[in-house]
Structures are given as C-alpha cells and as structure tokens.
Design an enzyme around this catalytic site. Sequence first.
Site, short mmCIF file in Angstrom:
data_model
loop_
_atom_site.label_atom_id
_atom_site.label_comp_id
_atom_site.label_asym_id
_atom_site.label_seq_id
_atom_site.Cartn_x
_atom_site.Cartn_y
_atom_site.Cartn_z
N SER A 13 125.60 126.63 114.78
CA SER A 13 125.37 126.42 116.08
C SER A 13 125.94 127.23 117.07
O SER A 13 125.60 127.48 118.17
CB SER A 13 126.13 124.93 116.27
OG SER A 13 127.47 124.99 116.16
N LEU A 89 136.59 138.91 103.35
CA LEU A 89 135.76 140.02 103.27
C LEU A 89 136.86 141.24 102.49
O LEU A 89 138.03 141.18 103.11
CB LEU A 89 135.25 140.75 104.75
CG LEU A 89 134.28 139.60 105.25
CD1 LEU A 89 134.30 140.01 106.73
CD2 LEU A 89 133.13 139.88 104.68
N ASN A 103 135.39 137.75 115.03
CA ASN A 103 135.36 136.49 114.15
C ASN A 103 135.97 135.15 115.03
O ASN A 103 136.62 135.51 116.04
CB ASN A 103 136.37 136.42 113.14
CG ASN A 103 136.34 135.13 112.17
OD1 ASN A 103 135.23 134.59 112.10
ND2 ASN A 103 137.54 134.60 111.77
N HIS A 105 137.54 131.61 115.06
CA HIS A 105 138.46 130.81 114.19
C HIS A 105 138.66 129.43 114.88
O HIS A 105 139.30 129.45 116.06
CB HIS A 105 139.52 131.34 113.64
CG HIS A 105 140.42 130.82 112.62
ND1 HIS A 105 140.08 130.45 111.40
CD2 HIS A 105 141.67 130.14 112.87
CE1 HIS A 105 140.79 129.58 110.77
NE2 HIS A 105 141.95 129.37 111.54
N GLU A 139 143.80 141.76 107.02
CA GLU A 139 144.45 140.57 106.79
C GLU A 139 143.91 139.30 107.39
O GLU A 139 143.41 139.54 108.79
CB GLU A 139 145.92 140.69 107.51
CG GLU A 139 146.98 139.44 107.06
CD GLU A 139 148.19 139.55 107.78
OE1 GLU A 139 148.91 138.76 108.19
OE2 GLU A 139 148.43 140.91 108.35
C1 GAR Z 1 133.14 127.28 113.48
O1 GAR Z 1 133.85 125.91 114.20
C2 GAR Z 1 134.03 128.30 113.42
O2 GAR Z 1 135.16 128.44 114.12
C3 GAR Z 1 134.31 128.09 111.77
O3 GAR Z 1 133.06 127.60 111.40
C4 GAR Z 1 132.47 126.71 112.05
C5 GAR Z 1 130.90 127.16 112.07
O4 GAR Z 1 130.10 126.32 112.84
N1 GAR Z 1 134.67 129.42 111.37
C6 GAR Z 1 135.56 129.42 110.54
O5 GAR Z 1 136.22 128.28 109.96
C7 GAR Z 1 136.07 130.82 109.85
N2 GAR Z 1 137.04 131.00 109.14
P1 GAR Z 1 128.57 126.56 113.16
O6 GAR Z 1 127.95 127.05 111.83
O7 GAR Z 1 128.06 125.07 113.76
O8 GAR Z 1 128.69 127.80 114.28
#
Ligand code: GAR
Length: 209
Positions: A13, A89, A103, A105, A139
């Site tokens: 999304s 990674l 990224n 988060h 990290e």
């Molecule tokens: C998002 O909420 C993003 O913040 C999280 O994965 C989801 C992906 O949603 N990312 C992490 O947790 C990374 N550590 P999407 O596939 O609908 O964009």
Amino acid sequence: MMKIAVLVSGNGSNFQALIDANLSGQIVGLICNKASAYALQRAKQHNIPTCVIEHQNFPTRELFDAAMHQQLLDWDVDLVVLAGFMRILSAHFVNQWQGRMLNLHPSLLPAYKGVHTHQRVLHTGDRLHGCTVHFVTAELDAGLAIAQGVLEVNCKDTPTTLQNRVHELEHLVYPEVVEWLCTKKLQYVDANTLNFRNKPLTKPIRFCQ
Ligand code: GAR
C-alpha cells in the site's frame, strides 16, 4: 530525474501511495522477495518493471543481497525505498547504498524497533504512536530519522485499528519525504547530518493526524 527502486515483501500500500503521488522522480522498478506479494500486481497495473528475488533460493543473506544489488545497478538506481520490506539487510549491502536508501518503520523511533510495534505500544499504554522515515544504516531501525507521522492512541484502539491509522499516516509522510529527496529539498550529508532546505535538520519533521 531521480531513478527510484522500491523494495517490498507484501501488500504494497505504501508502494501504491508512492505511485499515486506522481513524484518528480521515476519509479524504475520493484524488487520483491515473495512471488505471491500483491505489490507485484500493483506494479503490473502501472507498467513498472518487477523483479522477484526469493530469499529462500540463496544459501546466505550476503548472496541474496548481492542479487538485489546487481538488479539495482542494472536499473541504474539513485534511490532505494524500502516499503514493507521484511528482511534484515547485510552491512555490506547497506553500506553500498549509504545515504541513498530509505526505510519506513511503524513506530516513533527510537521507540519500538523491530516487529509487532502496534501491540507493544498498546501493551505499554503509550499515548502517542506513529511512523518514522529514516535513512538505513547497518544497525536495524537506527538510522537518522527524517520525518515522523504522529497520532494519539485512543482507548478503543486495537492493534488492527492502530495499524490502519498508522498506514494512513505512512501514505502521507513517505511520498512527501521521497519528493523532498527528488527535488533536493532534503540532502544527506553524512551519517550524522541531514540538510533540509539547506539547514541542518536537528529533529525529525512531524506530521500529525
Ligand atoms: C508498513 O506499515 C511499514 O511501516 C511496515 O510494513 C508495512 C507495509 O505495509 N514496515 C516494517 O515493519 C519494516 N520494519 P504495505 O505493504 O501495505 O506498504
């Protein structure tokens, strides 16, 4: 024009939000580590080239990362955007893209690195939650934060409602940050310094719900 590659593992999304934002840069490709990910359909609908690189086909993390690195070079990518990419990674890969890899988060970093952030926020009883866009460092979830979307946790929130509310913020904040980089409003100087509108950024820019 900045050439952008997006890396995803699932629904995508946020990838969709980046497509819909009509960025000044061009999304030149989508790399996905799961052949069944819905994000691949989204890319096809928008004629964005895709590359599936399944991690289980590689004996080591380093070889998996090397395959992604080669694809990024083949696409001549300037900026790598992780959007729900759920693999850790290797330091070698991250260092090759230092200052050129973002990224997203789902927490207000440095709080709640790692997974299950919505459950952990509810468990602790925090009043504020949200998402953070940061440059990637070796990290995990520790690179310089650029921007955060912030919301107030309601007493009726569940992990699912929080996830949905955080997603809404993410769809707003992530394209905005990517656009800042495309238009050079935001510039990476070094691992400790970012400039925003030619001035050092001392704390993340906050968007509130
Ligand atoms: C998002 O909420 C993003 O913040 C999280 O994965 C989801 C992906 O949603 N990312 C992490 O947790 C990374 N550590 P999407 O596939 O609908 O964009």
